[in-house]
Scaffold this active site. Structure first.
Site, mmCIF file in Angstrom:
data_model
loop_
_atom_site.group_PDB
_atom_site.id
_atom_site.type_symbol
_atom_site.label_atom_id
_atom_site.label_comp_id
_atom_site.label_asym_id
_atom_site.label_seq_id
_atom_site.Cartn_x
_atom_site.Cartn_y
_atom_site.Cartn_z
ATOM 1 N N CYS A 150 56.066 38.751 40.031
ATOM 2 C CA CYS A 150 56.268 38.220 38.675
ATOM 3 C C CYS A 150 55.216 37.186 38.275
ATOM 4 O O CYS A 150 55.197 36.740 37.125
ATOM 5 C CB CYS A 150 57.669 37.627 38.557
ATOM 6 S SG CYS A 150 58.955 38.807 38.991
ATOM 7 N N HIS B 146 58.886 29.870 33.242
ATOM 8 C CA HIS B 146 59.168 31.177 33.837
ATOM 9 C C HIS B 146 60.585 31.585 33.435
ATOM 10 O O HIS B 146 60.806 32.703 33.009
ATOM 11 C CB HIS B 146 59.012 31.103 35.355
ATOM 12 C CG HIS B 146 59.063 32.418 36.046
ATOM 13 N ND1 HIS B 146 58.285 33.493 35.662
ATOM 14 C CD2 HIS B 146 59.802 32.855 37.107
ATOM 15 C CE1 HIS B 146 58.533 34.522 36.455
ATOM 16 N NE2 HIS B 146 59.464 34.168 37.331
ATOM 17 N N GLU C 297 62.490 25.468 38.898
ATOM 18 C CA GLU C 297 61.498 25.102 37.880
ATOM 19 C C GLU C 297 61.812 23.746 37.260
ATOM 20 O O GLU C 297 60.914 22.954 36.965
ATOM 21 C CB GLU C 297 61.457 26.190 36.806
ATOM 22 C CG GLU C 297 60.275 26.101 35.888
ATOM 23 C CD GLU C 297 60.019 27.380 35.125
ATOM 24 O OE1 GLU C 297 58.964 27.448 34.469
ATOM 25 O OE2 GLU C 297 60.856 28.307 35.171
ATOM 26 N N LYS D 67 61.863 34.773 27.987
ATOM 27 C CA LYS D 67 62.670 35.819 28.611
ATOM 28 C C LYS D 67 64.099 35.849 28.075
ATOM 29 O O LYS D 67 64.801 36.847 28.266
ATOM 30 C CB LYS D 67 62.670 35.640 30.122
ATOM 31 C CG LYS D 67 61.315 35.853 30.784
ATOM 32 C CD LYS D 67 61.406 35.671 32.286
ATOM 33 C CE LYS D 67 60.048 35.832 32.956
ATOM 34 N NZ LYS D 67 59.145 34.678 32.691
ATOM 35 N N HIS E 232 63.031 40.057 31.510
ATOM 36 C CA HIS E 232 61.942 39.734 32.436
ATOM 37 C C HIS E 232 61.009 40.925 32.574
ATOM 38 O O HIS E 232 61.386 41.966 33.114
ATOM 39 C CB HIS E 232 62.537 39.354 33.787
ATOM 40 C CG HIS E 232 61.562 38.744 34.736
ATOM 41 N ND1 HIS E 232 60.194 38.713 34.507
ATOM 42 C CD2 HIS E 232 61.747 38.122 35.938
ATOM 43 C CE1 HIS E 232 59.595 38.112 35.508
ATOM 44 N NE2 HIS E 232 60.513 37.746 36.383
ATOM 45 N N PHE F 273 58.346 36.934 43.628
ATOM 46 C CA PHE F 273 58.895 37.215 44.950
ATOM 47 C C PHE F 273 57.782 37.056 45.992
ATOM 48 O O PHE F 273 56.626 37.425 45.761
ATOM 49 C CB PHE F 273 59.428 38.646 45.021
ATOM 50 C CG PHE F 273 60.808 38.826 44.429
ATOM 51 C CD1 PHE F 273 61.507 37.774 43.877
ATOM 52 C CD2 PHE F 273 61.402 40.079 44.432
ATOM 53 C CE1 PHE F 273 62.782 37.947 43.343
ATOM 54 C CE2 PHE F 273 62.667 40.274 43.911
ATOM 55 C CZ PHE F 273 63.371 39.205 43.368
#
Length: 419
Positions: free
Chosen positions: A166, A307, A318, A339, A344, A405
């Site tokens: 991502c 994010h 975050e 998002k 996402h 990830f």
């Protein structure tokens, strides 16, 4: 000896998203707080627990790709060529007036041609190896979106595809920045795309309990970053790119300059294959390094394009990182998640969010985090997440963060262009 880094500016934008397939539509829907998440239409999701996604709607790849050639390309490559052609048209770059060896591409995808992979795997099981398409491999491998952009445009300079889950789009933008600063290209198309709204991808994510599971009957309320009731992320598709250009090259051709890409940093948590380190240490270090690379301090940052996936661990991580960097000022720095409206986009998120960050600076409007209704005070999730309504506010410098990830962290800093 002091070596001054080349300045790099942004001269073109392109997007394909669940809330618009061009920059103007995307931006208008983003600041209006319009959700693009709905019941899955592209396949029968009856057997899945998750029946919602942020799908790209009314997308006609033949507007950008020859129909015959398009049949040899996965949907993710269609998206790539579309956003690249939009951005290059916006930037007004004519390859005939340039040295094509100085025009480059860095566009990645987190997963690649997974629709093709599933289709061909099923065909193998049903009909055997002789029926596998000879185009299977070039349709599936993750470098092909970038390759197709180069082929479609005749750009013959550096052409790469960073894959960091991502964080892919943001890593690609950072790598393109360095490519220009190092002198290997004058212009780069940079960002990310993804087309993974697909039964096997959704099944994989839902079995790791990463997806929102409580809003099949109310899709537009599903993605709720930073809200106490958040229940997981929503799959989306699409992506975005920006055209990066060495400043003197842009000025020489009289280009319209949106903003300046001033800083970039990347690192890794080295903690877990999917979960972020709850201490938020490495994202904070990454943010701090990007700000320093931009020649700024945390006090100069006016906005964070987060994010903001709508998963418990990511949103908390975050928030913790922002507090480490900004201290008490963290409560005064708006931080919102696109998002909440698009879902996402995985490898496409960073590119789309870079476009949104540029437009935030240009228009002095901060997009909202929609579906934000309940403060998660117990976990310290108490920052200014720009709840539900866009906000008029001057933004001179903004940070856009993406985390993937494997622990990949990538941050860019974009600022208003000044001579």
């Amino acid at each position: 000896m002091i070596i001054l880094k080349k300045r790099v500016v942004i001269t073109g934008l392109g997007v394909v998203t669940p809330i618009g397939n061009d920059v103007e539509t995307f931006w208008n829907n983003l600041i209006a707080g319009k959700s693009g998440i709905d019941t899955i239409k592209s396949f029968d999701a009856t057997e899945l627990k998750t029946k919602i996604a942020g799908e790209v709607k009314d997308f006609d790849y033949t507007l950008y790709v020859d129909k015959k050639e398009g049949r040899k390309m996965d949907r993710v490559a269609h998206f790539a060529v579309a956003v690249a052609k939009q951005a290059v048209t916006d930037a007004g770059i004519d390859v005939a007036q340039e040295d094509p060896a100085r025009l480059g591409v860095c566009v990645g995808t987190g997963i690649g041609g997974i629709n093709t992979f599933l289709e061909q795997s099923l065909k193998y099981g049903e009909k055997g190896p002789g029926r596998i398409s000879p185009f299977f491999i070039p349709m599936e491998i993750p470098n092909m979106p970038a390759a197709h952009i180069g082929i479609a445009l005749g750009w013959k300079g550096p052409n790469t595809a960073i894959v960091t889950a991502c964080a892919t789009g943001t890593n690609c933008i950072g790598d393109a920045l360095r490519t220009i600063q190092y002198g290997d290209a004058d212009v780069m198309i940079a960002g990310g795309v993804e087309a993974a709204v697909d039964p096997i991808a959704i099944a994989g994510f839902e079995n790791m309990k990463a997806l929102c599971s409580d809003c099949n009957d109310n899709p537009q309320a599903a993605s709720r970053p930073f809200d106490k009731t958040r229940n997981g992320f929503v799959m989306g598709e699409g992506g975005g790119v920006i055209v990066l250009e060495e400043l003197e090259h842009a000025k020489k051709r009289g280009a319209h300059i949106y903003a300046e890409l001033a800083g970039f940093a990347m690192n890794t948590d080295a903690y877990h294959i999917t979960a972020p380190d709850p201490a938020g240490e490495m994202p904070a270090i990454c943010m701090e390094a990007a700000i320093k690379d931009a020649g700024l301090t945390p006090d100069d940052i006016d906005y964070i394009n987060a994010h903001g996936t709508s998963t418990h661990r990511n949103d908390l991580n975050e928030t913790v990182a922002a507090k480490k960097i900004f201290g008490e000022r963290a409560y005064k720095v708006p931080m919102s998640s696109n998002k909440s409206m698009t879902g996402h986009l995985l490898g496409g998120a960073g590119g789309m969010e870079a476009v949104a960050t540029v437009l935030t600076i240009v228009n002095s409007i901060i997009p909202p985090t929609i579906n934000y209704h309940e403060v998660d005070a117990e976990d310290g999730m108490d920052l200014d997440y720009v709840p539900n309504q866009a906000r008029k506010q001057e933004v001179r410098a903004a940070m856009s963060s993406n985390f993937g990830f494997g622990g990949h962290n990538a941050v860019i800093v974009i600022k208003k262009y000044e001579e």
